[in-house]
Design an enzyme around this catalytic site. Structure first.
Site: not given
Length: 236
Positions: A157, A195
């Site tokens: 990701s 993230k």
């Protein structure tokens, strides 16, 4: 000789690499230069590469390296009083200075043991960070002040931020971060993920660097910051 836009983009990429250790996305570059489309950024990057100011690293999404700056600018190898994260390829031997005054000095410079605390998801969040599994050695001059730990990345990701599956990320322990920082976030005290942090009013957004993943938004009471990305190790 660079055009104004080429020079602005080069400096923006260089500053982002100094601050976070990863290059900005095409959208971030487009917004920073106030361009209408990403195609303009693509043309500027090609021009900078042809002139020898940057290079695109093979087999890595959106990975850029600044080779030099215009003579009127601060050389990319110099810092401005801030720690500049970088990617360490393979073992750490290539980063060893050409000469050292003594064995004792050499040991002191390379004796920092960083605990590896299991795996971190760059994808679907996984269980909270585990206990120490082993340690890795890091050159002292590659770390800033504070406590650090390492995590093995699993997932894709964050590939557009230059973070790949099986990389090892070096995290500085801290419980606060700024918008744009890449952080280890603990969600509901159960799930851990790597993230980019975005603050949206009273909410916290955890943003992937891969369009295949959605940005997740939480209330501030559901997310605890465990640390901020400061370095990256990759084995080839």
């Amino acid at each position: 000789m660079l055009t104004k836009k080429q020079s602005e983009l080069l400096r923006f990429i260089n500053e982002r690499l100094k601050e976070t250790g990863v290059p900005p996305s095409f959208d971030e570059m487009k917004d920073a230069l106030d361009l209408a489309s990403k195609s303009g950024i693509h043309r500027l990057i090609i021009a900078l590469e042809e002139r020898g100011f940057i290079r695109r690293l093979p087999n890595r999404a959106r990975a850029l390296e600044v080779l030099r700056l215009p003579e009127s600018s601060t050389p990319s190898g110099q810092s401005r009083g801030r720690f500049s994260p970088s990617i360490i390829e393979g073992n750490l031997g290539r980063l060893r200075p050409a000469s050292t005054p003594s064995v004792m000095d050499q040991e002191a410079a390379y004796s920092v043991a960083i605990p590896v605390m299991g795996r971190i998801a760059a994808g679907t969040p996984i269980s909270a960070i585990q206990g120490r599994t082993h340690t890795i050695g890091m050159p002292a001059d590659m770390l800033g002040a504070g406590d650090h730990f390492a995590l093995e990345v699993r997932g894709d990701s964050m590939i557009e931020a230059g973070i790949l599956d099986s990389d090892t990320v070096i995290i500085k322990k801290q419980d606060t971060a700024e918008t744009g920082d890449i952080v280890v976030a603990l969600i509901d005290d159960e799930e851990a993920t790597l993230k980019r942090l975005r603050k949206r009013g009273a909410s916290i957004a955890l943003e992937a660097a891969n369009p295949a993943y959605e940005t997740r938004i939480f209330g501030p009471d559901r997310v605890r910051i465990q640390g901020k990305l400061v370095n990256l190790i990759r084995k080839y």
